[in-house]
Enzyme design. Sequence first.
Site, PDB file in Angstrom:
ATOM      1  N   HIS A 177     -23.694 -28.708  49.705  1.00  0.00           N
ATOM      2  CA  HIS A 177     -25.183 -29.321  49.979  1.00  0.00           C
ATOM      3  C   HIS A 177     -24.622 -30.713  50.401  1.00  0.00           C
ATOM      4  CE1 HIS A 177     -28.780 -31.329  48.861  1.00  0.00           C
ATOM      5  NE2 HIS A 177     -29.412 -30.179  48.956  1.00  0.00           N
ATOM      6  N   GLU A 208     -25.635 -32.752  53.518  1.00  0.00           N
ATOM      7  CA  GLU A 208     -26.335 -34.118  53.486  1.00  0.00           C
ATOM      8  C   GLU A 208     -25.461 -35.075  52.816  1.00  0.00           C
ATOM      9  OE1 GLU A 208     -29.868 -33.568  50.993  1.00  0.00           O
ATOM     10  OE2 GLU A 208     -30.778 -31.979  52.203  1.00  0.00           O
ATOM     11  N   HIS A 240     -30.626 -23.139  51.988  1.00  0.00           N
ATOM     12  CA  HIS A 240     -29.523 -23.799  53.085  1.00  0.00           C
ATOM     13  C   HIS A 240     -28.692 -22.763  53.805  1.00  0.00           C
ATOM     14  CE1 HIS A 240     -30.574 -27.992  52.172  1.00  0.00           C
ATOM     15  NE2 HIS A 240     -30.523 -27.674  50.817  1.00  0.00           N
TER      16      HIS A 240
END
Length: 304
Positions: A177, A208, A240
């Site tokens: 992530h 990110e 995701h």
Amino acid sequence: MKQIILSLLLSVSLFCHAQEEGNFTPSDLLASMQPGDKAALLMVHFGTTYDETRTRTIDAINAKARQTFPELELREAYTSRIIMRRLRTRGIDKPNPAEALKQLHADGYTHVVIQSTNIIEGVEMESLRRDAASLAALFKEVRVGTPLLYSVADAEAVVGILAATKPAKGSVVLVGHGTYTPSTASYALIDYMFKAHGWNDFHVGTIEGYPTFETMLAQLKAGQAKEVTLVPFMFVAGDHASNDIAVDWREALEKEGFAVNVRMQGLGELSAIQELFIDHARFILKHRMVDIMEKKAKYAAEKD
């Protein structure tokens, strides 16, 4: 495979030793309890709206924790407000950590161990620790276990586990992530460690944070890779994995000329990863985190 397993066991042993020398000290929570006290284990997850992956990850580790710690009441909480809101529309209610702690207090529990399934010591762990600290006065003791990647030994163990799951051919890209805090360095640590062990066809990127897609892409090109398997470096393979990884990253790599496969499997589906989290809960049952000011005062006193 045998060498990887031995390495994993050694890493767990080193983890315990290193933690005792670092910011933890031996302290048996259950041994400190008095007649009438009650202890609970609160498993905390980011959560998912995907039923199948929840069964294979969150429900699976909750069941394993319940079996491993029969002396503890098992409760769970989610941290994603969006996921909790979506589940509520389907008649599924999941408390957040603060709500779960307040309910434990109302039910008469005096000692609580909190173990999350977070991957890194990032913003989710920061929020969880704040929740625990804000409600600690309700209990005789509250302890918070560490995320998957907390120590170097943790990273060694995870690298060994994932190396054993490598496809027969091609490179592997683990997609995390990511975060905007310095803890994004945990992903770079994993990438570096793979290569330090000679697994040069493992690469790590984040959605990110850092390493970025571009960082990962440069490594693939430098290694002259032709075929790539994308693997979520997340506890669950949820939104995701289904969108950012299976669609966006896959299409972007295919445009670069790579043959791309996607393994829709969250880390939480791997039994060995579940065991690492269980080991962290077991460790925090037997150790307490030392307050930094307490540690500094002790160090200064020893030097005087």
